[in-house]
Design a protein around this motif. Sequence first.
Motif, PDB file in Angstrom:
ATOM      1  N   LEU A 140       0.817  -1.222   0.000  1.00  0.00           N
ATOM      2  CA  LEU A 140       0.000   0.000   0.000  1.00  0.00           C
ATOM      3  C   LEU A 140       0.847   1.266   0.000  1.00  0.00           C
ATOM      4  O   LEU A 140       0.422   2.310  -0.494  1.00  0.00           O
ATOM      5  N   VAL A 141       2.062   1.188   0.569  1.00  0.00           N
ATOM      6  CA  VAL A 141       2.917   2.389   0.613  1.00  0.00           C
ATOM      7  C   VAL A 141       3.353   2.809  -0.784  1.00  0.00           C
ATOM      8  O   VAL A 141       3.868   3.919  -0.961  1.00  0.00           O
ATOM      9  N   ASN A 142       3.163   1.936  -1.770  1.00  0.00           N
ATOM     10  CA  ASN A 142       3.544   2.287  -3.147  1.00  0.00           C
ATOM     11  C   ASN A 142       2.533   3.204  -3.821  1.00  0.00           C
ATOM     12  O   ASN A 142       2.764   3.660  -4.941  1.00  0.00           O
ATOM     13  N   TYR A 143       1.419   3.455  -3.124  1.00  0.00           N
ATOM     14  CA  TYR A 143       0.352   4.262  -3.730  1.00  0.00           C
ATOM     15  C   TYR A 143       0.054   5.448  -2.815  1.00  0.00           C
ATOM     16  O   TYR A 143      -0.024   5.297  -1.595  1.00  0.00           O
ATOM     17  N   PRO A 144      -0.124   6.632  -3.381  1.00  0.00           N
ATOM     18  CA  PRO A 144      -0.353   7.820  -2.544  1.00  0.00           C
ATOM     19  C   PRO A 144      -1.663   7.735  -1.777  1.00  0.00           C
ATOM     20  O   PRO A 144      -2.678   7.305  -2.314  1.00  0.00           O
ATOM     21  N   ALA A 145      -1.604   8.121  -0.506  1.00  0.00           N
ATOM     22  CA  ALA A 145      -2.821   8.152   0.313  1.00  0.00           C
ATOM     23  C   ALA A 145      -3.552   9.458   0.068  1.00  0.00           C
ATOM     24  O   ALA A 145      -2.950  10.540   0.105  1.00  0.00           O
ATOM     25  N   ARG A 146      -4.848   9.358  -0.154  1.00  0.00           N
ATOM     26  CA  ARG A 146      -5.656  10.570  -0.376  1.00  0.00           C
ATOM     27  C   ARG A 146      -6.407  10.976   0.886  1.00  0.00           C
ATOM     28  O   ARG A 146      -6.639  12.163   1.118  1.00  0.00           O
ATOM     29  N   SER A 147      -6.793  10.035   1.710  1.00  0.00           N
ATOM     30  CA  SER A 147      -7.583  10.383   2.896  1.00  0.00           C
ATOM     31  C   SER A 147      -6.669  10.847   4.027  1.00  0.00           C
ATOM     32  O   SER A 147      -5.523  10.397   4.158  1.00  0.00           O
ATOM     33  N   ARG A 148      -7.196  11.730   4.844  1.00  0.00           N
ATOM     34  CA  ARG A 148      -6.431  12.229   5.989  1.00  0.00           C
ATOM     35  C   ARG A 148      -6.123  11.086   6.954  1.00  0.00           C
ATOM     36  O   ARG A 148      -5.013  11.000   7.500  1.00  0.00           O
ATOM     37  N   ALA A 149      -7.102  10.188   7.165  1.00  0.00           N
ATOM     38  CA  ALA A 149      -6.907   9.081   8.103  1.00  0.00           C
ATOM     39  C   ALA A 149      -5.752   8.190   7.662  1.00  0.00           C
ATOM     40  O   ALA A 149      -4.942   7.753   8.494  1.00  0.00           O
ATOM     41  N   GLU A 150      -5.674   7.903   6.372  1.00  0.00           N
ATOM     42  CA  GLU A 150      -4.606   7.027   5.893  1.00  0.00           C
ATOM     43  C   GLU A 150      -3.263   7.743   5.937  1.00  0.00           C
ATOM     44  O   GLU A 150      -2.237   7.126   6.250  1.00  0.00           O
ATOM     45  N   ARG A 151      -3.221   9.037   5.649  1.00  0.00           N
ATOM     46  CA  ARG A 151      -1.957   9.776   5.742  1.00  0.00           C
ATOM     47  C   ARG A 151      -1.461   9.790   7.186  1.00  0.00           C
ATOM     48  O   ARG A 151      -0.263   9.624   7.449  1.00  0.00           O
ATOM     49  N   GLU A 152      -2.375   9.977   8.135  1.00  0.00           N
ATOM     50  CA  GLU A 152      -1.975  10.006   9.548  1.00  0.00           C
ATOM     51  C   GLU A 152      -1.503   8.614   9.999  1.00  0.00           C
ATOM     52  O   GLU A 152      -0.549   8.508  10.774  1.00  0.00           O
ATOM     53  N   ARG A 153      -2.159   7.562   9.507  1.00  0.00           N
ATOM     54  CA  ARG A 153      -1.722   6.216   9.887  1.00  0.00           C
ATOM     55  C   ARG A 153      -0.309   5.944   9.407  1.00  0.00           C
ATOM     56  O   ARG A 153       0.517   5.400  10.141  1.00  0.00           O
ATOM     57  N   ARG A 154      -0.017   6.375   8.187  1.00  0.00           N
ATOM     58  CA  ARG A 154       1.321   6.118   7.648  1.00  0.00           C
ATOM     59  C   ARG A 154       2.385   6.962   8.338  1.00  0.00           C
ATOM     60  O   ARG A 154       3.564   6.603   8.349  1.00  0.00           O
ATOM     61  N   ALA A 155       1.998   8.106   8.902  1.00  0.00           N
ATOM     62  CA  ALA A 155       2.971   8.997   9.562  1.00  0.00           C
ATOM     63  C   ALA A 155       3.350   8.495  10.946  1.00  0.00           C
ATOM     64  O   ALA A 155       4.318   8.989  11.544  1.00  0.00           O
ATOM     65  N   GLN A 156       2.603   7.536  11.475  1.00  0.00           N
ATOM     66  CA  GLN A 156       2.873   7.055  12.840  1.00  0.00           C
ATOM     67  C   GLN A 156       4.167   6.244  12.887  1.00  0.00           C
ATOM     68  O   GLN A 156       4.515   5.563  11.965  1.00  0.00           O
TER      69      GLN A 156
END
Length: 400
Positions: free
Chosen positions: A384-400
């Motif tokens: 999934l990290v190979n594809y840009p996250a569009r939702s705020r929830a997914e961006r925040e999850r990846r930033a953790q």
Amino acid sequence: MSINALADTVRAGGRLTEAEALEMYLSAPTHLLGQLANEVRQRRHPDRTVTYIIDRNVNYTNVCVARCSFCAFYRPVGSPEGYVLGFDEIVRKIDETIALGGGQLLLQGGHNPDLPIEWYEDLFREVKSRYPTFRLHALSPPEVLHISRLAQISVPDVVRRLVAAGLDSIPGGGAEILVDRVRILLHCDSKASADEWIDVMRHAHRAGLKTTATMMYGSVETPAERIEHMSRLRALQDETGGFTAFIAWSYQPEHTELQGVEATGVEYLRTLATARLFLDNFPSLQASWVTQGGKVGQLSLTYGANDMGSVMIEENVVRAAGAAYCMDEIEIVRNIEDAGFEAKRRNMHYEILGGPIFRERQVPRMLELAVSRADGDNSVPAELVNYPARSRAERERRAQ
């Protein structure tokens, strides 16, 4: 026109108008509807063969922004119960399907804003590189439209790219009732209007794809709107000839926001029989044993159905709304043969593949349908990290 006169029209091979089909649905005795539907089925399929397919119904994600009020399956973006299947999980499900004699996935999922078109293309190419002849019956019209909106490219271009990646055909999901008044009440108008659903299928047929058509009835629509739905399908079939089959199932109210009461088995049989009379240009009608159970599914074969649908192997959507029927190939064949028909395996194009596979070699029994994932499995696919996250929830999850 009287019911007897309408019956004569059907027996003579005439086409019913919307008003005549509605009159038959509302007023004809149930035994007469069944008798007429059976006569029409025998006229089109005189050899008493009933078909079925061995495939697996996989839902690649339950994350969805559509929020339809009749759906108990979806989870909103950011929900701890939301999931996306990894490519390796889907490959494992294909291996299990092949072991049971299957050759296709019916692949559908939620409208997940964090899955761009490239994710679908990469998945399809991965599947085709491993299993070149395995079929992908994937992505309902609202999913195609969702991908089109995310990518900001036209529906014909989405279809073209997905076909190039390995898409073989499109299931008829998301149709519900193709009347916008109903779609607004069901909160599903934003995922696709009636015109948009029809237009995606039109472009798919023009691209050379075969598709199915569905109808979820028994929620908030009127009987006249069910006939209007069928009329939209019949008109497109006259235009393109791209539908292989029609599948009707009843709304499953348990655990849904809309709630309500499920339609009866008699209402199902009357709806199915009316569809066989009205949809005179549809070659096949499926029995919906997954919502009606095996015995009503068996009875469907004398109310116009000529196909018992899929072994399914896995089911997640109607199970979330309370329906949990299961039939493996042995059980499906038993129901067909006990009703006096000959059971034949088919592919999505309704080409006969042969007799029951369990009579050719040993296959494991399947006494309950599988699910997408085991309870408590909250794993996130590495790709999934190979594809840009569009939702705020997914961006925040990846930033953790």
